[in-house]
Design a protein around this motif. Structure first.
Motif, PDB file in Angstrom:
ATOM      1  N   LEU A  89       0.861  -1.183   0.000  1.00 60.62           N
ATOM      2  CA  LEU A  89       0.000   0.000   0.000  1.00 60.62           C
ATOM      3  C   LEU A  89       0.896   1.232   0.000  1.00 60.62           C
ATOM      4  N   LEU A  90       0.861   1.980  -1.107  1.00 61.58           N
ATOM      5  CA  LEU A  90       1.637   3.213  -1.199  1.00 61.58           C
ATOM      6  C   LEU A  90       0.720   4.355  -0.779  1.00 61.58           C
ATOM      7  N   TYR A  91       0.890   4.767   0.468  1.00 63.49           N
ATOM      8  CA  TYR A  91       0.033   5.787   1.041  1.00 63.49           C
ATOM      9  C   TYR A  91       0.814   7.092   1.035  1.00 63.49           C
ATOM     10  N   GLY A  92       0.410   8.005   0.175  1.00 59.57           N
ATOM     11  CA  GLY A  92       1.144   9.259   0.063  1.00 59.57           C
ATOM     12  C   GLY A  92       0.198  10.414  -0.192  1.00 59.57           C
ATOM     13  N   VAL A  93       0.390  11.516   0.492  1.00 64.58           N
ATOM     14  CA  VAL A  93      -0.503  12.669   0.351  1.00 64.58           C
ATOM     15  C   VAL A  93      -0.567  13.115  -1.106  1.00 64.58           C
ATOM     16  N   THR A  94      -1.610  13.879  -1.461  1.00 66.39           N
ATOM     17  CA  THR A  94      -1.751  14.318  -2.848  1.00 66.39           C
ATOM     18  C   THR A  94      -0.511  15.109  -3.259  1.00 66.39           C
TER      19      THR A  94
END
Ligand code: ADP
Ligand code: ZN
Ligand code: ZN
Length: 739
Positions: free
Chosen positions: A223-228
């Motif tokens: 899961l690549l969770y990165g802010v916009t």
């Protein structure tokens, strides 16, 4: 040898294999598409071979013919897995794996290769030139054509008409005289409308990006969770590049609505058009067919597409990416009701390759899995180009009303729009219009009626003038006085982009506006046209629904106004808070992507709601921690699965009987075999009649394992035996839309 064949039919009763003898002269294997005689039908039926065995216990007919297009055995297995998991017809699943446009019953209607006549020299170039010099070609027009082809071989008839004064009949004469020949050749229908000139190369990764990319191994789920704006796409680009070097294909799924030329251009700019195929519903069927072939022939190693692109026949698949993985469009709402994320997981495991899920606001389920170590979490906390996240202000609409402002725009929002009109920067006004449900709310205190058993906002049914819970069927009469604050200021909430546009025009007569919603977006490219117009003509205000939220990049937009955040808080689904948080965070991400700081104004009657509070600070973790506790207490996913057994019939009596019988069957087995699941009684569906069919449904809360899967398959078999006249049953696993 005998082949087991699935007929290309969606008739439920035909959801089984039929045996046919394989004639000696035909080369048939698993996945072959064949024609067979069936029953007393005059024309042959099409079928797909899904198994081969020594002999049959029946007296069998012979296969008539085989086509030269087949499904890989791997995908036959996938189809079988899907039919089992989603309790649907195998032939429906197999159709997803066939080239687009080739499943029509009438073979004449099928999409074929597009061909063009190319004109070549029929003799050696020097010989022809000699002939011309020696005066053997008398007509000047003929000489011009030959001259043109010598320099531009091969040319089309159209080229000749444009660049010379030649005609078809002169060309025919030259063919007859042995100078030219015509060859009919396959050409690709190219969906890339424009060329991308500026080639890009790898950016130097930020530390966070570098750490993330290094963690990705040869297989596994991430899961690549990165802010916009944190540079997720750059990571995708570099991962794909690595796979290309190993001669492997990559599939990248994006939500249908964000599959714009803007997205595709970034990939074309890095890799060039040749290696890329795109698949989405706005392409013509011919274009899709050609893209499919480009993939199958191994020419396109980068496949970008919406949900169904997961079935693209990638050669040597090495990587799957699902961008904006929280998006609802990855789940099909038609049979087969599959979840592309689950299919991707299956394919990634089978092929032993990595699966990357990317989002700034992950699906609760994915984040829960990542937190519990079921999948690996990769985090990007900073924007890659160091721009700031926008400043968010929440406006309390109850207060606005108390101050006598009854318009859709609060005083603060009006002021900010005014400022943007002066500085000639752009504004987006976003009207959340999820689903078609309406609900009622007290305009003084923000109170909405919720079901006491399910904690779900009750939906207003206009015809009966009642409030209903879409989960358990609980009903209440409509309230006219607020039970909390005793106000009589009760309001019905529904749609209204048109009304908003009118109001904006009344307030700001000089402002230019453009509207984007289901009414204005319909024909091919129109969605894109509206956005281009907004960007290129520097229109002051874009007014839109959901469609404006996804991944667009407008450098000149500095203000985003959310008209009423509440409509998604109250759409009658346990994911209401999650969807609200995601939507608000995504829409806020549209502001201030250029050099100017962005401002966001969220208008709401529920400023204290945590989904709204946390989207104000754009903190997903805070939101997640609160939401997951609630899910746990109320036993909603990810702590269980929700299964909806959707039943319909033309006759209400028939339907009620079916619902009762099916419920009795399930209940008995659940008790006798000690299933640890929660089976609800059948109730009328939220929308209880569609197109003259009555609809009821039954909910099950459980862990959807193989045992429950078998139970449901058995129940479905039971239904098929029930001898109903018009009834249909659909089983949905964790459906997106509870309406
Ligand atoms: P996301 O997909 O997370 O929204 P993008 O990949 O679109 O983020 O990146 C946002 C912006 O930052 C883009 O303009 C992109 O070119 C830029 N960017 C991404 N990675 C880097 C980097 N390593 N160095 C410089 N700029 C970058
Ligand atoms: Zn009230
Ligand atoms: Zn309820």
């Amino acid at each position: 040898m005998v082949a087991e064949i699935i007929l290309n039919s969606s008739v439920k009763k035909l959801n089984r294999t039929f045996d046919y003898k394989i004639p000696e002269n035909l080369n048939i294997k698993i996945g072959s598409r064949v024609f067979v005689p069936f029953g007393n039908k005059k024309t042959p039926e099409e079928g797909i071979v899904i198994g081969i065995k020594e002999k049959s216990e029946y007296k069998v007919k012979e296969i008539l013919n085989v086509q030269n297009s087949e499904i890989k055995e791997e995908y036959i297995n996938l189809a079988k897995w899907m039919a089992k998991r989603y309790i649907c017809n195998l032939s429906d699943c197999l159709k997803l794996m066939l080239p687009p446009g080739t499943t029509s019953k009438n073979t004449e209607n099928r999409v074929k290769d597009k061909t063009i006549n190319f004109i070549y020299l029929a003799r050696d170039k020097d010989e022809i030139e000699d002939d011309i010099e020696n005066g053997n070609v008398k007509s000047e027009k003929q000489r011009n054509i030959l001259d043109f082809i010598i320099r531009n071989e091969p040319a089309t008839m159209q080229d000749i008409e444009i660049f010379t004064d030649g005609t078809r009949s002169i060309v025919n004469t030259l063919v007859k005289n042995g100078y030219l020949e015509i060859s009919e050749e396959k050409v690709e229908r190219n969906p890339f409308i424009h060329k991308v000139e500026n080639k890009t190369t790898d950016l130097k990764l930020t530390d966070e990006q570098q750490i993330a990319i290094e963690k990705i191994k040869e297989n596994g789920e991430y899961l690549l969770y990165g802010v916009t704006g944190s540079g997720k796409t750059e990571i995708y680009l570099q991962l794909i590049e690595k796979k290309l070097k190993e001669d492997k294909s990559s599939i990248m799924l994006v939500p249908e609505i964000s599959l714009t030329p803007q997205t595709v251009d970034r990939f074309i700019a890095r890799f060039g058009e040749e290696q890329i195929a795109v698949l989405h519903s706005k392409l013509s069927i011919g274009e899709r067919y050609d893209q499919w072939n480009k993939i199958k022939e191994g020419k396109a190693k980068i496949i970008i597409g919406a949900r169904s692109a997961i079935f693209a026949p990638a050669v040597n698949l090495g990587l799957i990416i699902i961008d904006e993985e929280h998006d609802e469009s990855y789940q099909s709402e038609m049979s087969p009701r599959y979840d592309a994320k689950e299919v991707a997981e299956y394919l990634a495991k089978e092929n032993n390759i990595p699966l990357i899920l990317g989002s700034a606001t992950p699906d609760m389920k994915s984040y829960y899995k990542a937190k519990n170590g079921k999948i690996e979490l990769l985090t990007l906390t900073k924007r890659a180009n160091n721009s700031n996240l926008p400043a968010v202000k929440v406006v309390d609409l109850r207060q606005e009303l108390a101050n006598g402002n009854k318009s859709m725009l609060s005083d603060s929002l009006k002021e900010e729009i005014e400022k943007n009109l002066i500085t000639k920067t752009q504004t987006i006004l976003f009207l959340n219009r999820r689903g078609f449900s309406t609900f009622i709310m007290c305009r003084d205190c923000g109170y909405t009626v919720k079901c006491k058993r399910c904690n779900i906002t009750m939906t207003y049914h206009k015809n009966e003038n009642k409030l209903k819970c879409h989960y358990c069927g609980y009903e209440e009469p409509v309230v006219t006085t607020c039970p909390e604050c005793h106000s009589k200021n009760i309001k019905y909430f529904g749609a209204g982009t048109q009304r908003l546009e009118d109001e904006v025009h009344n307030l700001f007569q000089e402002a230019t506006t453009i509207r984007m919603d289901v009414d204005t977006v319909s024909k091919k490219n129109s969605h894109e046209e509206i956005l281009d117009k907004f960007r290129n003509e520097n229109i002051d205000i874009l007014i839109g629904t959901q469609m404006v939220v996804k991944g667009h990049h407008f450098p000149n937009v500095t203000l985003v106004g959310v008209i009423a955040a509440d409509s998604s808080l109250n759409f009658g689904d346990y994911r209401a808070n999650e969807r609200t948080f995601q939507t608000l965070t995504q829409v806020a991400g549209r502001a201030g992507r250029g050099e100017y700081e962005g401002r966001v104004i969220i208008q709401t009657y529920n400023p204290d709601n945590y989904a709204i509070e946390y989207s104000k600070v754009q903190d997903y973790d805070l939101f997640y921690n609160t939401e997951i506790e609630l899910r746990k207490q109320l036993k909603y996913p990810p702590f269980c699965d929700i299964i909806v057994i959707d039943m319909s019939a033309k006759n209400l009596y028939e339907l009620k009987k079916l619902a009762k019988d099916l419920h009795t069957y399930l209940k008995q087995r659940v008790i006798n075999e000690k299933f640890g699941l929660l089976l609800y009684s059948p109730v009328p569906s939220p929308i209880d009649k569609i197109k003259d069919r009555y609809r009821w449904r039954m909910l099950i809360k459980c862990i959807y394992d193989e045992r429950v899967n078998n139970l449901l398959s058995d129940a479905f078999e039971e239904f098929l035996k029930m001898n109903t006249k018009t009834a249909r049953v659909n089983i949905e696993i964790n459906p997106n839309n509870m309406l």
